[in-house]
Write a protein that holds these residues in place. Structure first.
Motif, PDB file in Angstrom:
ATOM      1  N   ALA A  43      -1.364  21.597  -2.564  1.00 19.49           N
ATOM      2  CA  ALA A  43      -0.683  22.047  -1.348  1.00 19.49           C
ATOM      3  C   ALA A  43       0.736  21.507  -1.271  1.00 19.49           C
ATOM      4  CB  ALA A  43      -1.479  21.629  -0.117  1.00 19.49           C
ATOM      5  N   TYR A  44       0.945  20.302  -1.780  1.00 19.71           N
ATOM      6  CA  TYR A  44       2.282  19.711  -1.793  1.00 19.71           C
ATOM      7  C   TYR A  44       3.219  20.443  -2.749  1.00 19.71           C
ATOM      8  CZ  TYR A  44       1.285  15.515   1.003  1.00 19.71           C
ATOM      9  OH  TYR A  44       0.994  14.639   2.010  1.00 19.71           O
ATOM     10  N   GLY A  45       2.655  21.030  -3.823  1.00 20.98           N
ATOM     11  CA  GLY A  45       3.501  21.742  -4.778  1.00 20.98           C
ATOM     12  C   GLY A  45       3.379  21.275  -6.215  1.00 20.98           C
ATOM     13  N   PHE A  46       2.444  20.373  -6.491  1.00 23.04           N
ATOM     14  CA  PHE A  46       2.210  20.002  -7.888  1.00 23.04           C
ATOM     15  C   PHE A  46       1.475  21.159  -8.569  1.00 23.04           C
ATOM     16  CE2 PHE A  46       2.863  15.938  -5.855  1.00 23.04           C
ATOM     17  CZ  PHE A  46       3.646  15.266  -6.779  1.00 23.04           C
ATOM     18  N   GLU A  47       2.083  21.674  -9.622  1.00 27.46           N
ATOM     19  CA  GLU A  47       1.562  22.873 -10.255  1.00 27.46           C
ATOM     20  C   GLU A  47       0.655  22.579 -11.448  1.00 27.46           C
ATOM     21  OE1 GLU A  47       4.548  26.013 -10.816  1.00 27.46           O
ATOM     22  OE2 GLU A  47       5.894  24.841  -9.510  1.00 27.46           O
ATOM     23  N   LYS A  48       0.750  21.405 -11.992  1.00 24.95           N
ATOM     24  CA  LYS A  48      -0.123  21.016 -13.107  1.00 24.95           C
ATOM     25  C   LYS A  48      -0.841  19.730 -12.720  1.00 24.95           C
ATOM     26  CE  LYS A  48      -0.213  20.455 -18.141  1.00 24.95           C
ATOM     27  NZ  LYS A  48      -0.977  21.695 -18.364  1.00 24.95           N
ATOM     28  N   ILE A  49      -2.105  19.864 -12.363  1.00 23.88           N
ATOM     29  CA  ILE A  49      -2.899  18.714 -11.933  1.00 23.88           C
ATOM     30  C   ILE A  49      -3.982  18.481 -12.978  1.00 23.88           C
ATOM     31  CG2 ILE A  49      -4.368  17.779 -10.113  1.00 23.88           C
ATOM     32  CD1 ILE A  49      -2.881  19.793  -8.209  1.00 23.88           C
ATOM     33  N   MET A  95       0.836  -1.197   0.000  1.00 24.85           N
ATOM     34  CA  MET A  95       0.000   0.000   0.000  1.00 24.85           C
ATOM     35  C   MET A  95       0.873   1.250   0.000  1.00 24.85           C
ATOM     36  SD  MET A  95      -3.304  -0.865   0.160  1.00 24.85           S
ATOM     37  CE  MET A  95      -4.243   0.383   1.030  1.00 24.85           C
ATOM     38  N   GLY A  96       0.655   2.123  -0.980  1.00 26.22           N
ATOM     39  CA  GLY A  96       1.414   3.362  -1.087  1.00 26.22           C
ATOM     40  C   GLY A  96       2.708   3.224  -1.858  1.00 26.22           C
ATOM     41  N   GLY A  97       3.130   1.988  -2.133  1.00 31.24           N
ATOM     42  CA  GLY A  97       4.397   1.776  -2.830  1.00 31.24           C
ATOM     43  C   GLY A  97       4.374   2.215  -4.279  1.00 31.24           C
ATOM     44  N   GLY A  98       3.172   2.386  -4.849  1.00 30.21           N
ATOM     45  CA  GLY A  98       3.104   2.785  -6.248  1.00 30.21           C
ATOM     46  C   GLY A  98       3.861   4.071  -6.525  1.00 30.21           C
ATOM     47  N   LEU A  99       3.785   5.036  -5.608  1.00 32.21           N
ATOM     48  CA  LEU A  99       4.483   6.299  -5.805  1.00 32.21           C
ATOM     49  C   LEU A  99       5.940   6.212  -5.353  1.00 32.21           C
ATOM     50  CD1 LEU A  99       1.774   8.938  -4.774  1.00 32.21           C
ATOM     51  CD2 LEU A  99       2.100   7.727  -6.944  1.00 32.21           C
ATOM     52  N   GLY A 127      -0.406   6.991   0.290  1.00 33.00           N
ATOM     53  CA  GLY A 127       0.107   7.570  -0.947  1.00 33.00           C
ATOM     54  C   GLY A 127       0.540   9.014  -0.803  1.00 33.00           C
ATOM     55  N   MET A 128      -0.012   9.717   0.181  1.00 31.07           N
ATOM     56  CA  MET A 128       0.327  11.132   0.321  1.00 31.07           C
ATOM     57  C   MET A 128       1.801  11.332   0.662  1.00 31.07           C
ATOM     58  SD  MET A 128      -3.028  12.948   2.014  1.00 31.07           S
ATOM     59  CE  MET A 128      -3.064  11.983   3.512  1.00 31.07           C
ATOM     60  N   THR A 129       2.370  10.430   1.459  1.00 36.73           N
ATOM     61  CA  THR A 129       3.800  10.553   1.788  1.00 36.73           C
ATOM     62  C   THR A 129       4.653  10.302   0.552  1.00 36.73           C
ATOM     63  OG1 THR A 129       3.644   8.274   2.596  1.00 36.73           O
ATOM     64  CG2 THR A 129       3.621  10.024   4.233  1.00 36.73           C
ATOM     65  N   GLY A 130       4.199   9.390  -0.330  1.00 33.46           N
ATOM     66  CA  GLY A 130       4.922   9.176  -1.579  1.00 33.46           C
ATOM     67  C   GLY A 130       4.865  10.398  -2.471  1.00 33.46           C
ATOM     68  N   ALA A 131       3.714  11.072  -2.496  1.00 33.68           N
ATOM     69  CA  ALA A 131       3.597  12.303  -3.273  1.00 33.68           C
ATOM     70  C   ALA A 131       4.538  13.378  -2.715  1.00 33.68           C
ATOM     71  CB  ALA A 131       2.155  12.788  -3.256  1.00 33.68           C
ATOM     72  N   ALA A 132       4.632  13.456  -1.392  1.00 34.51           N
ATOM     73  CA  ALA A 132       5.559  14.410  -0.778  1.00 34.51           C
ATOM     74  C   ALA A 132       6.997  14.078  -1.150  1.00 34.51           C
ATOM     75  CB  ALA A 132       5.382  14.406   0.742  1.00 34.51           C
ATOM     76  N   GLU A 133       7.309  12.791  -1.197  1.00 34.40           N
ATOM     77  CA  GLU A 133       8.654  12.353  -1.588  1.00 34.40           C
ATOM     78  C   GLU A 133       8.996  12.826  -2.998  1.00 34.40           C
ATOM     79  OE1 GLU A 133      12.102   9.767  -2.476  1.00 34.40           O
ATOM     80  OE2 GLU A 133      11.365  10.875  -0.737  1.00 34.40           O
ATOM     81  N   ILE A 134       8.041  12.716  -3.909  1.00 34.70           N
ATOM     82  CA  ILE A 134       8.289  13.123  -5.292  1.00 34.70           C
ATOM     83  C   ILE A 134       8.595  14.614  -5.372  1.00 34.70           C
ATOM     84  CG2 ILE A 134       7.220  13.357  -7.575  1.00 34.70           C
ATOM     85  CD1 ILE A 134       5.576  10.812  -6.838  1.00 34.70           C
ATOM     86  N   GLY A 189       3.659   6.478 -11.483  1.00 31.79           N
ATOM     87  CA  GLY A 189       3.340   5.808 -10.226  1.00 31.79           C
ATOM     88  C   GLY A 189       1.838   5.839  -9.994  1.00 31.79           C
ATOM     89  N   VAL A 190       1.269   4.695  -9.614  1.00 32.72           N
ATOM     90  CA  VAL A 190      -0.182   4.548  -9.539  1.00 32.72           C
ATOM     91  C   VAL A 190      -0.636   4.233  -8.122  1.00 32.72           C
ATOM     92  CG1 VAL A 190      -2.144   3.183 -10.349  1.00 32.72           C
ATOM     93  CG2 VAL A 190      -0.304   3.767 -11.933  1.00 32.72           C
ATOM     94  N   VAL A 191      -1.661   4.966  -7.645  1.00 30.55           N
ATOM     95  CA  VAL A 191      -2.388   4.599  -6.425  1.00 30.55           C
ATOM     96  C   VAL A 191      -3.872   4.875  -6.651  1.00 30.55           C
ATOM     97  CG1 VAL A 191      -0.491   5.077  -4.819  1.00 30.55           C
ATOM     98  CG2 VAL A 191      -2.139   6.875  -5.339  1.00 30.55           C
ATOM     99  N   GLY A 192      -4.729   4.192  -5.889  1.00 30.48           N
ATOM    100  CA  GLY A 192      -6.146   4.501  -5.919  1.00 30.48           C
ATOM    101  C   GLY A 192      -6.480   5.618  -4.944  1.00 30.48           C
TER     102      GLY A 192
END
Length: 583
Positions: free
Chosen positions: A476-482, A384-388, A421-428, A410-413
């Motif tokens: 909020a994490y910093g992704f500018e193009k969603i 769980m969460g490893g996709g990112l 998955g949110m921690t993986g998004a922060a990692e990116i 990287g894929v998560v539901g």
């Protein structure tokens, strides 16, 4: 009153009867139905779906500290996520009774490994209770709370898939209300800084000694003496199998409190029989401790370490009795697991599958089936969460090795995004990842049977709840193009992929379409149909991997009973041979 209940239903009833006030869990087969059944007692019990298992343990433990009897549940790999607070809770103890249920999955019916979570109780130095049937699921839950409060310990309550889902008669009792004591701050007990932890450890060891003494006489452990020749030491569902397999004159030591082990009782039992067998699924948890105590026994050299037991398997392994086999006149048709007709994930994976340079790091959920042929569009699925996070590692490897052609998605539901998955998004974002996180939002926790999550807008009991916006979290994490896209629109889906790859700022993709099986989803009004005159037998439509599509007499045909009218196949067909008709 008696009712036919599954183990999960019986656990829920036991929670009710034990006077539990607070319950938290993350859904995971085979444990999911416990909290769904606890929700029926909403007037007496607060129950919730937590974002993940660690939060569930922490939330329920907080209630126990405050004085309520509390409960949390998860499947066995979920305890890996929740181990941190559980180990510390073992050092600090409880105020109100605290039970953690782990539902293990021998034979991996719905899991990515076959771990034996009995070892967690030993490592965390907490009591371990194991029921053998639905009646014991109910009764042992009540006993677990008494043990928790008597010995100031969390209790790990271990079930397995066969116990969770098998049904047997259960006799009901009345609810016994548990009154929480008045709360008082206790820094010495519940602030587990090193100085306090050092003082707690001797108490933990003394607690284990007292628990072992208690196990020698408690009702959870019992001897069933018949003959003197063979004695079987067993626990859980293995007891049910062993009772059927061993001769009528076999004596049994059935253990319900399996850590710490009641060695005096075990030694007393072993002295009364000529030969001792230890029958337990998976690892030699009981056997190793019994051997270490100097008690001779026969175990895993006969029963084996892998997969769940059944009576035929035990007869063959222990007594060499091979079952009679009958060759069927016709073999069953192979039906590999596949995404459902109309699944919103299909368009996403089909789009990515067209480019061999796309690397897709997957996750745990319905979308793991994107790895199945003909889509075959997944490179990894770890946890769980490893996709990112795994995707981040692969993208950094490609950077270091000078591999520029590979592009990582990287894929998560949606539920997994909130789970881990949110921690993986922060990692990116934090570490400048050159990969595209993709959140496949089907508006529900699909794989485990449509449980709500923080993004669905409803809670466990079906009441409206504040829905957390995935795009706002990413922003909020910093992704500018969603990019939010309907994955069943293949043109839009391809554009989303292209735009994300071309972006010079951190980009993420959210595919959003509700699972068609969700009760809130509108039902399709049209289905797809093949025009046989236009069909050129190119089989392009089969690349979608939809179970509703087949080839008959060289032409594509669509089963209109199972077709959901998503039109992915129609968009794929190069000859416009597929159209829609009213259902």
């Amino acid at each position: 009153m008696k009712q036919l209940l599954s183990g999960n239903e019986a656990v829920a009833r036991g929670i009710y009867e034990a006077g539990v006030k607070v319950c938290s869990a993350y859904p995971g087969t085979p444990s999911t139905e416990i909290l769904e059944n606890v929700a029926k007692y909403r007037d007496e019990i607060y129950a919730e779906w937590a974002p993940n298992e660690k939060v569930a343990v922490e939330m329920a433990y907080g209630a126990a500290i405050a004085g309520s009897r509390s409960f949390c549940a998860m499947k066995m790999v979920g305890l890996n996520v929740a181990a941190d607070p559980m180990f510390t809770a073992g050092y600090m103890g409880v105020t109100g009774g605290f039970v953690i249920l782990t539902a293990d999955d021998p034979s991996m019916h719905s899991s990515q490994n076959e771990q034996d979570n009995r070892y967690y109780a030993r490592a965390a130095k907490i009591a371990l209770v194991e029921p053998s049937d639905s009646q014991e699921c109910k009764d042992f839950i009540r006993a677990a709370y008494e043990i928790s409060e008597q010995f100031d310990t969390p209790v790990l309550f271990r079930t397995t898939t066969r116990i969770n889902h098998s049904k047997s008669l259960v006799e009901f009792g009345e609810r016994t209300e548990h009154e929480a004591p008045e709360y008082h701050r206790n820094i010495r007990k519940y602030v587990c800084v090193p100085a306090n932890a050092r003082k707690n450890h001797p108490k933990v060891e003394e607690r284990l000694r007292k628990l072992a003494e208690y196990g020698n006489t408690c009702g959870l452990n019992r001897m069933e003496m018949k003959g003197k020749k063979i004695g079987v030491i067993t626990s859980g569902v293995s007891y049910e199998y062993a009772k059927e397999v061993f001769p009528e004159d076999t004596s049994f030591l059935k253990l319900g409190l399996t850590f710490p082990l009641p060695m005096d009782l075990i030694r007393k039992f072993a002295e009364q029989v000529e030969e001792v067998f230890v029958v337990e699924e998976l690892e030699p948890f009981l056997e190793d401790q019994i051997r270490a105590a100097g008690i001779s026994c026969c175990g895993k050299e006969r029963t084996g370490r892998m997969f769940e037991f059944n009576t035929a398997l035990l007869r063959e392994r222990i007594f060499g009795e091979k079952p009679e086999t009958k060759v069927p006149e016709a073999a069953a048709a192979a039906r590999p697991a596949a995404l459902c007709p109309g699944c919103p994930h299909r368009g996403f994976f089909y789009t990515l599958s067209k480019n061999p340079n796309y690397v897709v790091t997957g996750d745990i959920g319905c979308y793991t089936l994107g790895a199945a042929p003909p889509l075959g569009c997944m490179d990894t699925a770890v946890c769980m969460g490893g996709g990112l996070s795994v995707g981040m590692g692969m993208s950094k490897s490609f950077e270091q090795e000078g591999v520029t052609a590979k592009k990582v998605f990287g894929v998560v539901g949606d539920s997994t995004f909130f789970h881990s998955g949110m921690t993986g998004a922060a990692e990116i974002i934090y570490n400048k990842g050159k990969m595209i996180p993709c959140i496949l939002d089907n508006r529900i926790t699909g794989m485990t049977g449509h449980q709500e999550n923080p993004g669905s807008g409803y809670n466990l009991e079906g009441d409206p709840a504040r829905a957390i916006s995935i795009e706002k979290v990413l922003e909020a994490y910093g992704f500018e193009k969603i990019i939010v896209v309907d994955p069943q629109d293949l043109t839009a889906m391809q554009k989303a992929v292209d735009d994300a790859l071309a972006s010079e700022v951190p980009a993420a993709i959210i595919t959003r379409r509700p699972c068609l099986l969700m009760k809130r989803s509108p039902k399709p009004e049209t289905v797809c149909r093949v025009d046989p005159e236009k069909c050129r037998s190119c089989r392009s439509c089969l690349k979608a991997g939809c179970p509703a599509i087949a080839i008959h007499e060289g032409k594509a045909v669509i089963d209109e009973v199972t077709c959901a009218g998503c039109t992915v196949c129609a968009q794929i067909c190069p000859f416009d041979a597929i159209g829609t008709v009213e259902k």
